[in-house]
Design a protein around this motif. Sequence first.
Motif, PDB file in Angstrom:
ATOM      1  N   ARG A   2       0.860  -1.048   0.123  1.00  0.00           N
ATOM      2  CA  ARG A   2      -0.087  -0.029   0.018  1.00  0.00           C
ATOM      3  C   ARG A   2       0.963   1.278  -0.026  1.00  0.00           C
ATOM      4  N   TRP A   3       1.903   1.331  -0.698  1.00  0.00           N
ATOM      5  CA  TRP A   3       2.793   2.238  -0.915  1.00  0.00           C
ATOM      6  C   TRP A   3       2.600   2.814  -2.365  1.00  0.00           C
ATOM      7  N   SER A   4       2.856   4.223  -2.576  1.00  0.00           N
ATOM      8  CA  SER A   4       2.860   4.884  -3.833  1.00  0.00           C
ATOM      9  C   SER A   4       4.570   4.945  -4.109  1.00  0.00           C
ATOM     10  N   ARG A   5       4.622   5.284  -5.449  1.00  0.00           N
ATOM     11  CA  ARG A   5       5.895   5.552  -5.895  1.00  0.00           C
ATOM     12  C   ARG A   5       6.552   6.730  -5.207  1.00  0.00           C
ATOM     13  N   ASN A   6       5.727   7.673  -4.590  1.00  0.00           N
ATOM     14  CA  ASN A   6       6.312   8.558  -3.911  1.00  0.00           C
ATOM     15  C   ASN A   6       6.740   8.367  -2.512  1.00  0.00           C
ATOM     16  N   ARG A   7       6.166   7.289  -1.983  1.00  0.00           N
ATOM     17  CA  ARG A   7       6.502   6.649  -0.744  1.00  0.00           C
ATOM     18  C   ARG A   7       7.879   5.752  -1.077  1.00  0.00           C
ATOM     19  N   LEU A   8       7.922   5.336  -2.014  1.00  0.00           N
ATOM     20  CA  LEU A   8       9.239   4.419  -2.276  1.00  0.00           C
ATOM     21  C   LEU A   8      10.530   5.650  -2.350  1.00  0.00           C
ATOM     22  N   ALA A   9      10.129   6.696  -2.998  1.00  0.00           N
ATOM     23  CA  ALA A   9      11.056   7.495  -2.921  1.00  0.00           C
ATOM     24  C   ALA A   9      11.513   8.171  -1.808  1.00  0.00           C
ATOM     25  N   GLN A  10      10.571   8.391  -1.044  1.00  0.00           N
ATOM     26  CA  GLN A  10      10.779   8.726   0.474  1.00  0.00           C
ATOM     27  C   GLN A  10      11.863   7.614   1.145  1.00  0.00           C
ATOM     28  N   GLU A  11      11.171   6.225   1.053  1.00  0.00           N
ATOM     29  CA  GLU A  11      11.833   5.231   1.682  1.00  0.00           C
ATOM     30  C   GLU A  11      13.633   5.194   1.131  1.00  0.00           C
ATOM     31  N   THR A  12      13.610   5.405  -0.267  1.00  0.00           N
ATOM     32  CA  THR A  12      14.905   4.932  -0.769  1.00  0.00           C
ATOM     33  C   THR A  12      15.907   6.264  -0.701  1.00  0.00           C
ATOM     34  N   GLY A  13      15.182   7.473  -0.652  1.00  0.00           N
ATOM     35  CA  GLY A  13      15.947   8.679  -0.444  1.00  0.00           C
ATOM     36  C   GLY A  13      16.309   9.240  -1.978  1.00  0.00           C
ATOM     37  N   LEU A  14      15.671   8.485  -3.049  1.00  0.00           N
ATOM     38  CA  LEU A  14      15.697   8.964  -4.255  1.00  0.00           C
ATOM     39  C   LEU A  14      14.465  10.091  -4.786  1.00  0.00           C
ATOM     40  N   ARG A  15      14.917  10.840  -5.784  1.00  0.00           N
ATOM     41  CA  ARG A  15      13.795  11.675  -6.177  1.00  0.00           C
ATOM     42  C   ARG A  15      12.704  10.999  -7.020  1.00  0.00           C
ATOM     43  N   PRO A  16      11.505  11.673  -6.621  1.00  0.00           N
ATOM     44  CA  PRO A  16      10.364  10.980  -7.398  1.00  0.00           C
ATOM     45  C   PRO A  16      10.532  10.696  -8.881  1.00  0.00           C
ATOM     46  N   ALA A  17      11.205  11.725  -9.572  1.00  0.00           N
ATOM     47  CA  ALA A  17      11.289  11.534 -10.822  1.00  0.00           C
ATOM     48  C   ALA A  17      12.167  10.416 -11.125  1.00  0.00           C
ATOM     49  N   VAL A  18      13.238  10.121 -10.432  1.00  0.00           N
ATOM     50  CA  VAL A  18      14.085   8.958 -10.633  1.00  0.00           C
ATOM     51  C   VAL A  18      13.284   7.547 -10.536  1.00  0.00           C
ATOM     52  N   ILE A  19      12.256   7.358  -9.468  1.00  0.00           N
ATOM     53  CA  ILE A  19      11.391   6.314  -9.613  1.00  0.00           C
ATOM     54  C   ILE A  19      10.532   6.333 -10.689  1.00  0.00           C
ATOM     55  N   SER A  20      10.008   7.392 -11.170  1.00  0.00           N
ATOM     56  CA  SER A  20       9.064   7.424 -12.160  1.00  0.00           C
ATOM     57  C   SER A  20       9.768   7.093 -13.587  1.00  0.00           C
ATOM     58  N   GLU A  21      11.012   7.561 -13.861  1.00  0.00           N
ATOM     59  CA  GLU A  21      11.694   7.564 -15.012  1.00  0.00           C
ATOM     60  C   GLU A  21      11.954   5.945 -15.105  1.00  0.00           C
ATOM     61  N   LEU A  22      12.476   5.436 -14.050  1.00  0.00           N
ATOM     62  CA  LEU A  22      13.023   3.913 -14.187  1.00  0.00           C
ATOM     63  C   LEU A  22      11.629   3.013 -14.206  1.00  0.00           C
ATOM     64  N   CYS A  23      10.573   3.296 -13.638  1.00  0.00           N
ATOM     65  CA  CYS A  23       9.412   2.532 -13.709  1.00  0.00           C
ATOM     66  C   CYS A  23       8.696   2.728 -15.090  1.00  0.00           C
ATOM     67  N   ASN A  24       8.892   3.877 -15.715  1.00  0.00           N
ATOM     68  CA  ASN A  24       8.247   4.108 -17.096  1.00  0.00           C
ATOM     69  C   ASN A  24       9.316   3.871 -18.088  1.00  0.00           C
ATOM     70  N   ASN A  25      10.332   3.078 -17.810  1.00  0.00           N
ATOM     71  CA  ASN A  25      11.719   3.101 -18.797  1.00  0.00           C
ATOM     72  C   ASN A  25      11.819   4.155 -19.549  1.00  0.00           C
ATOM     73  N   GLY A  26      12.036   5.363 -18.897  1.00  0.00           N
ATOM     74  CA  GLY A  26      12.135   6.805 -19.531  1.00  0.00           C
ATOM     75  C   GLY A  26      13.628   7.003 -19.484  1.00  0.00           C
ATOM     76  N   ARG A  27      14.508   5.907 -19.250  1.00  0.00           N
ATOM     77  CA  ARG A  27      16.062   6.331 -19.075  1.00  0.00           C
ATOM     78  C   ARG A  27      16.592   5.407 -20.083  1.00  0.00           C
ATOM     79  N   MET A  28      17.520   5.806 -20.785  1.00  0.00           N
ATOM     80  CA  MET A  28      18.512   4.898 -21.286  1.00  0.00           C
ATOM     81  C   MET A  28      19.491   4.162 -20.779  1.00  0.00           C
ATOM     82  N   THR A  29      19.812   4.456 -19.528  1.00  0.00           N
ATOM     83  CA  THR A  29      20.781   3.850 -18.542  1.00  0.00           C
ATOM     84  C   THR A  29      19.887   3.573 -17.245  1.00  0.00           C
TER      85      THR A  29
END
Length: 70
Positions: free
Chosen positions: A17-44
């Motif tokens: 029952r977590w959101s991607r924003n919660r995952l960002a908070q728990e990992t210390g990563l920016r929400p944009a990083v989580i979103s880009e990884l989950c949406n395959n928006g990054r080439m690396t």
Amino acid sequence: MIYVKPDKIDEILNDRRWSRNRLAQETGLRPAVISELCNNGRMTINRSALYKIMKTLGIKDMNEVLEIRE
């Protein structure tokens, strides 16, 4: 190329029952990083970011969250 399996990550987040924003908070990563990884928006894929996500979600096998596509 190697891609993140967003359905698997979202499935684990839904189970917790977590959101991607919660995952960002728990990992210390920016929400944009989580979103880009989950949406395959990054080439690396940043290994450090992937490690933080896997560690936080208790994933031990990279094959659970990564796949190879041609």
